[in-house]
Design a protein around this motif. Structure first.
Motif, PDB file in Angstrom:
ATOM      1  N   UNK A 363       0.823  -1.220   0.000  1.00 15.72           N
ATOM      2  CA  UNK A 363       0.000   0.000   0.000  1.00 15.72           C
ATOM      3  C   UNK A 363       0.848   1.256   0.000  1.00 15.72           C
ATOM      4  N   UNK A 364       0.471   2.216   0.851  1.00 15.01           N
ATOM      5  CA  UNK A 364       1.168   3.503   0.912  1.00 15.01           C
ATOM      6  C   UNK A 364       2.617   3.379   1.373  1.00 15.01           C
ATOM      7  N   UNK A 365       2.974   2.235   1.926  1.00 12.72           N
ATOM      8  CA  UNK A 365       4.313   2.077   2.506  1.00 12.72           C
ATOM      9  C   UNK A 365       5.291   1.380   1.569  1.00 12.72           C
ATOM     10  N   UNK A 366       4.928   1.260   0.296  1.00 15.09           N
ATOM     11  CA  UNK A 366       5.805   0.537  -0.627  1.00 15.09           C
ATOM     12  C   UNK A 366       7.160   1.249  -0.782  1.00 15.09           C
ATOM     13  N   UNK A 367       7.161   2.585  -0.773  1.00 12.81           N
ATOM     14  CA  UNK A 367       8.433   3.319  -0.898  1.00 12.81           C
ATOM     15  C   UNK A 367       9.304   3.104   0.339  1.00 12.81           C
ATOM     16  N   UNK A 368       8.652   3.099   1.526  1.00  8.73           N
ATOM     17  CA  UNK A 368       9.394   2.826   2.765  1.00  8.73           C
ATOM     18  C   UNK A 368       9.986   1.420   2.740  1.00  8.73           C
ATOM     19  N   UNK A 369       9.205   0.470   2.235  1.00  8.61           N
ATOM     20  CA  UNK A 369       9.675  -0.915   2.150  1.00  8.61           C
ATOM     21  C   UNK A 369      10.903  -1.010   1.244  1.00  8.61           C
ATOM     22  N   UNK A 370      10.859  -0.310   0.123  1.00  5.96           N
ATOM     23  CA  UNK A 370      12.010  -0.307  -0.795  1.00  5.96           C
ATOM     24  C   UNK A 370      13.230   0.328  -0.136  1.00  5.96           C
ATOM     25  N   UNK A 371      13.011   1.410   0.616  1.00  8.21           N
ATOM     26  CA  UNK A 371      14.124   2.067   1.321  1.00  8.21           C
ATOM     27  C   UNK A 371      14.761   1.102   2.318  1.00  8.21           C
ATOM     28  N   UNK A 372      13.909   0.355   3.054  1.00  7.62           N
ATOM     29  CA  UNK A 372      14.414  -0.630   4.014  1.00  7.62           C
ATOM     30  C   UNK A 372      15.227  -1.713   3.303  1.00  7.62           C
ATOM     31  N   UNK A 373      14.721  -2.206   2.171  1.00  7.06           N
ATOM     32  CA  UNK A 373      15.408  -3.293   1.471  1.00  7.06           C
ATOM     33  C   UNK A 373      16.725  -2.829   0.850  1.00  7.06           C
ATOM     34  N   UNK A 374      16.760  -1.590   0.398  1.00  8.27           N
ATOM     35  CA  UNK A 374      18.019  -1.047  -0.141  1.00  8.27           C
ATOM     36  C   UNK A 374      19.047  -0.897   0.982  1.00  8.27           C
ATOM     37  N   UNK A 375      18.574  -0.533   2.173  1.00 10.29           N
ATOM     38  CA  UNK A 375      19.471  -0.424   3.335  1.00 10.29           C
ATOM     39  C   UNK A 375      19.996  -1.794   3.762  1.00 10.29           C
ATOM     40  N   UNK A 376      19.235  -2.844   3.410  1.00  6.17           N
ATOM     41  CA  UNK A 376      19.579  -4.220   3.806  1.00  6.17           C
ATOM     42  C   UNK A 376      20.732  -4.797   2.974  1.00  6.17           C
ATOM     43  N   UNK A 377      21.190  -4.037   1.962  1.00  7.55           N
ATOM     44  CA  UNK A 377      22.327  -4.515   1.155  1.00  7.55           C
ATOM     45  C   UNK A 377      23.613  -4.216   1.921  1.00  7.55           C
ATOM     46  N   UNK A 378      24.178  -5.227   2.535  1.00  7.12           N
ATOM     47  CA  UNK A 378      25.417  -5.020   3.305  1.00  7.12           C
ATOM     48  C   UNK A 378      26.564  -5.886   2.782  1.00  7.12           C
ATOM     49  N   UNK A 379      26.332  -6.567   1.644  1.00 10.17           N
ATOM     50  CA  UNK A 379      27.398  -7.402   1.096  1.00 10.17           C
ATOM     51  C   UNK A 379      28.630  -6.568   0.753  1.00 10.17           C
ATOM     52  N   UNK A 380      29.797  -7.132   1.001  1.00 12.31           N
ATOM     53  CA  UNK A 380      31.053  -6.421   0.695  1.00 12.31           C
ATOM     54  C   UNK A 380      31.554  -6.782  -0.712  1.00 12.31           C
ATOM     55  N   UNK A 381      30.802  -7.674  -1.385  1.00 11.69           N
ATOM     56  CA  UNK A 381      31.163  -8.068  -2.747  1.00 11.69           C
ATOM     57  C   UNK A 381      30.634  -7.009  -3.722  1.00 11.69           C
ATOM     58  N   UNK A 382      31.534  -6.235  -4.373  1.00 13.74           N
ATOM     59  CA  UNK A 382      31.081  -5.125  -5.232  1.00 13.74           C
ATOM     60  C   UNK A 382      30.160  -5.575  -6.362  1.00 13.74           C
ATOM     61  N   UNK A 383      30.425  -6.778  -6.909  1.00 14.42           N
ATOM     62  CA  UNK A 383      29.602  -7.283  -8.018  1.00 14.42           C
ATOM     63  C   UNK A 383      28.167  -7.557  -7.548  1.00 14.42           C
ATOM     64  N   UNK A 384      28.055  -8.238  -6.376  1.00 16.09           N
ATOM     65  CA  UNK A 384      26.722  -8.540  -5.815  1.00 16.09           C
ATOM     66  C   UNK A 384      25.991  -7.247  -5.447  1.00 16.09           C
ATOM     67  N   UNK A 385      26.738  -6.308  -4.862  1.00 16.25           N
ATOM     68  CA  UNK A 385      26.135  -5.036  -4.433  1.00 16.25           C
ATOM     69  C   UNK A 385      25.563  -4.293  -5.635  1.00 16.25           C
TER      70      UNK A 385
END
Length: 472
Positions: A363-385
């Motif tokens: 719903x209205x929180x889809x942008x917030x959800x995307x922001x959370x998931x983008x923040x969840x990228x913590x891999x140190x592998x540049x290719x995966x990131x």
């Protein structure tokens, strides 16, 4: 040194004149002085201490000020408050304090300025500037708070064991100030927090949460949570988080340390948003992983259903900490529950129907959800990131495109239950729900557009296939 520049606001001259009229030794103290010296802007909350009655000073000042602003008096605490324009002045008489072991409420007696400074939590909050004419602008710094400001150090005026045992909330405040100001806690002080950590149990949950909020809202929240963890406070306050710590290895297969990963996610989201509840969602997004962790010989470590389990844990955690069980809590629950959805999409080919379902559920929180998931990228592998970032960018574009075309966000069925009842001459029954669900599914799957005529036609076809007859 002369600190008159700190007193450039006209209100200080007026307070000083009123204090001289009453023959009261008077100082501005605490956060205002600290933040002025740190060049952190001009605080609107100003603490004034009088060697004598702070209430008397506030009452007289009110009658001296234009418009005679109201004085709020708190006799139990010996304090008074005056709101003047956008400034909030708090007045207190200088005092000395003693504590009982089972309470943080002190026994208070009148005292000297130095005794008042001794009872302050940290040296950087004990700095005082005189408002009396005879030494206007003079800084009184008996505990070398100025030096601690220069050295970026959090230190207590007295023995830290006494300071923290007397009022255990000061342990949280020490960590909060260290986080907000990017200061270091003095070694002895840090040891004392660890030694007194169990004293935090006498503090109300509301006061603890107030400090947690300030840590979460700081520029780099992980600094505060690392200190809470190091001192043992975090295990008492948020055991769901500390349960995530550690890496287990079985048959050469390991999983990542979900505690330190979580702190990285919180720091990442802090760069993108000041929304307190979105930051809470980042902090709690993986709490379901500790209770769902399993090892399987064929596939290794799994955390099946951790989002669902985590969202249930959010309610219990909020309730235990006496946090609001309202739409704020429901938002955190929703984001925790959906936290893996965009990540799964980012690993696969992104279909329109998958994006429609994501928008429908978020719903209205889809942008917030995307922001959370983008923040969840913590891999140190540049290719995966790079791969994840590009895929999330693609999902955001798809969301925009699908939303413009299909208007799924906060979806309302184009055909109402009443119209279904009229069309097939039905009374309230399960058939209506089946038809409504079928229309919703058809729209989400892209079988029909989100339009009235297409939905009505689909309704008729679906009804006929269920053996229903059109009303003549």
């Amino acid at each position: 040194m002369d600190y008159k520049k700190a007193l450039s606001q006209p209100i200080f001259k007026i307070i000083g004149q009123t204090a001289d009229d009453l023959n009261l030794e008077t100082y501005v103290i605490g956060g205002y002085v600290r933040d002025y010296l740190l060049k952190r802007g001009t605080p609107k909350d100003i603490d004034v201490v009088a060697v004598g009655s702070g209430i008397e000073l506030a009452t007289k000042l009110s009658s001296d000020l234009p418009g005679k602003p109201k004085v709020s008096i708190f006799k139990n605490f010996g304090t008074a408050m005056v709101k003047y324009g956008d400034i909030e002045l708090e007045f207190v008489g200088a005092r000395k304090e003693s504590y009982h072991r089972d309470s943080r409420k002190p026994v208070v007696e009148d005292g000297t300025l130095e005794e008042d400074q001794k009872r302050r939590d940290f040296t950087i909050n004990a700095l005082a500037i005189s408002l009396n004419q005879r030494n206007y602008g003079a800084l009184l710094d008996p505990f070398k708070g100025l030096k601690d400001l220069e050295n970026k150090l959090i230190r207590t005026p007295l023995d830290p064991n006494i300071t923290y045992s007397d009022d255990p909330l000061r342990m949280m405040r020490a960590i909060r100030f260290a986080t907000q100001l990017d200061f270091r806690i003095e070694t002895e002080s840090l040891k004392a927090i660890t030694q007194n950590k169990d004293r935090i149990k006498i503090i109300s949950k509301e006061r603890i949460v107030e400090e947690l909020h300030k840590i979460i809202l700081s520029k780099v929240p992980s600094k505060g949570f690392s200190l809470l963890h190091k001192t043992g406070l975090l295990e008492i306050i948020l055991p769901e988080l500390t349960a995530l710590q550690g890496i287990e290895e079985i048959e050469g297969q390991r999983h990542k340390d979900n505690f330190w990963h979580t702190l990285e996610v919180v720091d990442n989201i802090a760069e993108e948003t000041d929304d307190l509840w979105l930051r809470w969602a980042a902090l709690l997004h993986d709490i379901g992983k500790a209770p769902t962790k399993r090892f399987h010989k064929k596939i290794g470590w799994t955390f099946h259903g951790h989002e669902f389990v985590g969202s249930k844990m959010v309610y219990k955690l909020f309730k235990r900490l006496r946090m609001p069980l309202n739409d704020k809590m429901k938002l955190v629950q929703k984001l925790v529950m959906m936290s893996s959805r965009p990540i799964i999409l980012a690993e696969e080919h992104v279909t329109d129907s998958a994006v429609r379902r994501l928008v429908f559920d978020a719903g209205d929180r889809v942008d917030d959800l995307m922001t959370l998931c983008e923040a969840d990228i913590t891999t140190k592998n540049p290719k995966k990131q790079r791969k994840y970032r590009n895929n999330f960018k693609l999902i955001r574009e798809k969301i925009k495109e699908v939303e413009e075309r299909d208007r799924i966000r906060n979806f309302q069925p184009p055909v109402s239950g009443e119209e279904i009842m009229e069309t097939f001459n039905l009374k309230p029954s399960k058939e209506i729900g089946i038809i409504k669900d079928a229309i919703k599914e058809a729209i989400l799957e892209g079988v029909i557009p989100n339009e009235y005529e297409a939905a009505k036609e689909y309704m008729i076809e679906k009804g006929k296939s269920m053996g229903l007859h059109l009303e003549n």
